[in-house]
Each structure stands twice: as structure tokens, then as C-alpha cells.
Design a protein around this motif. Structure first.
Motif, mmCIF file in Angstrom:
data_model
loop_
_atom_site.group_PDB
_atom_site.id
_atom_site.type_symbol
_atom_site.label_atom_id
_atom_site.label_comp_id
_atom_site.label_asym_id
_atom_site.label_seq_id
_atom_site.Cartn_x
_atom_site.Cartn_y
_atom_site.Cartn_z
ATOM 1 N N VAL A 106 37.258 8.842 31.571
ATOM 2 C CA VAL A 106 35.963 9.280 31.073
ATOM 3 C C VAL A 106 35.239 8.053 30.524
ATOM 4 O O VAL A 106 35.799 7.295 29.728
ATOM 5 C CB VAL A 106 36.121 10.335 29.953
ATOM 6 C CG1 VAL A 106 34.759 10.755 29.415
ATOM 7 C CG2 VAL A 106 36.901 11.551 30.449
ATOM 8 N N PHE A 107 33.995 7.868 30.953
ATOM 9 C CA PHE A 107 33.198 6.721 30.527
ATOM 10 C C PHE A 107 31.924 7.243 29.877
ATOM 11 O O PHE A 107 31.172 8.000 30.492
ATOM 12 C CB PHE A 107 32.927 5.786 31.715
ATOM 13 C CG PHE A 107 34.212 5.208 32.230
ATOM 14 C CD1 PHE A 107 34.707 4.021 31.715
ATOM 15 C CD2 PHE A 107 34.971 5.884 33.175
ATOM 16 C CE1 PHE A 107 35.925 3.512 32.140
ATOM 17 C CE2 PHE A 107 36.187 5.387 33.610
ATOM 18 C CZ PHE A 107 36.663 4.193 33.098
ATOM 19 N N LEU A 108 31.736 6.854 28.627
ATOM 20 C CA LEU A 108 30.695 7.416 27.776
ATOM 21 C C LEU A 108 29.570 6.416 27.543
ATOM 22 O O LEU A 108 29.815 5.263 27.155
ATOM 23 C CB LEU A 108 31.324 7.810 26.435
ATOM 24 C CG LEU A 108 30.423 8.292 25.319
ATOM 25 C CD1 LEU A 108 29.654 9.539 25.729
ATOM 26 C CD2 LEU A 108 31.261 8.552 24.069
ATOM 27 N N PHE A 109 28.357 6.880 27.763
ATOM 28 C CA PHE A 109 27.150 6.069 27.596
ATOM 29 C C PHE A 109 26.255 6.758 26.585
ATOM 30 O O PHE A 109 26.128 7.983 26.601
ATOM 31 C CB PHE A 109 26.395 5.937 28.926
ATOM 32 C CG PHE A 109 27.228 5.331 30.008
ATOM 33 C CD1 PHE A 109 27.100 3.989 30.325
ATOM 34 C CD2 PHE A 109 28.146 6.101 30.697
ATOM 35 C CE1 PHE A 109 27.881 3.425 31.325
ATOM 36 C CE2 PHE A 109 28.935 5.552 31.695
ATOM 37 C CZ PHE A 109 28.797 4.213 32.006
ATOM 38 N N GLY A 110 25.586 5.955 25.763
ATOM 39 C CA GLY A 110 24.746 6.536 24.720
ATOM 40 C C GLY A 110 23.400 7.032 25.197
ATOM 41 O O GLY A 110 22.770 7.831 24.535
#
Length: 152
Positions: A101-105
């Protein structure tokens, strides 16, 4: 004989109360490109009162969450990599083995930057950076996907 490719999830934490036309275009690009690459895209922290445009709602594989990522992945933080310009390490192809899982703001454009990513960093997600340059959200997801899935 089929191969079992790892399914990656790219999440943009929507940190605004509305959805502007630029964000809509970015989210459409992320959703369509993620789907084409065999990965999933999620918009999180979407206010229940925010009506998303039909073309965004109809993109295959798009997941919409009203909750923040720290809520719906509360017990799985080790799976999540926060893309953070202040992180000490750059994102590498090997991170695809550590995280799925890759989280971006979804926050851009402040000059000077206000470090709004700290809102997510302070929730305990491990961070990686994409380099010294600021990118649009769709470009950041595209670059991360190239590093993680294409190993380039």
C-alpha cells in the motif's frame, strides 16, 4: 500456467473539503492508469457530503473511503508506505517487497511548503521519498508505480 502478481494499492488521502477541477483530472488519471497497470486506487477521507463527479465514480476498480487510512488500515500500518518529501530514504524497487500500500497526501502547491504530509507522518506510517522535486499527485503515483511495479 498463470503468474500471481502482487496487487498494489495506491491511496490518495483527500485532505480538502471540496474537489476542484484539477484534482478531478488527477484522480481520473490515477484511477485509469492504476486499473490499466493491474493495481488498485483508493481515495480516502472523502467527506460524505462531497459528491464525486460521475466519470470518477464510474472508473473500474476505484475504491472510495470516507474514513482516513489510519482508520481502515489501523491494524496494518506495516503494509503502508507514506510517500513523504521529508523521508530519509528514497523509494526503491525493493520497497515493493516490503509494502503493498502506497499512501499519498494529495497536497501540493504551497510555496514555501507547509509540510502538510506531517499530518500523515505523525500517524506512524513509514516513509519514502521520490526525490527532491515536488510533483503533482498523479505524477507522484505514476513515478511510484514505475519504481514499484516496473522496477525502473
Amino acid at each position: 500456467m498463470g503468474s500471481t502478481a502482487k496487487l498494489y494499492l495506491y491511496i490518495v488521502e483527500h485532505l480538502d473539503t471540496e474537489l476542484g477541477p484539477w484534482s478531478k483530472l488527477e484522480y481520473l488519471a490515477i484511477a485509469e492508469e492504476s486499473n490499466a497497470a493491474g493495481s488498485a486506487f483508493c481515495l480516502s477521507s472523502v467527506p460524505p457530503t462531497l459528491e464525486l463527479p460521475r466519470e470518477l465514480q464510474e472508473v473500474p476498480g476505484l475504491r472510495i473511503e470516507t474514513a482516513g487510512v489510519e482508520t481502515f488500515l489501523a491494524d496494518e500500518k506495516e503494509r503502508v508506505c507514506l510517500l513523504d518529501p521529508s523521508a530519509k530514504k528514497d523509494l526503491s524497487p525493493e520497497d515493493g517487497d516490503l509494502f503493498d500500500v502506497f499512501l499519498f497526501g494529495g497536497i501540493l502547491g504551497d510555496d514555501p511548503p507547509r509540510d502538510r504530509t506531517s499530518e500523515l507522518r505523525n500517524k506512524g506510517f513509514e516513509g519514502r521519498r521520490l526525490g527532491p522535486k515536488q510533483m503533482t499527485t498523479d505524477t507522484a503515483v505514476r513515478v511510484a508505480r514505475m519504481v514499484i511495479q516496473d522496477k525502473s
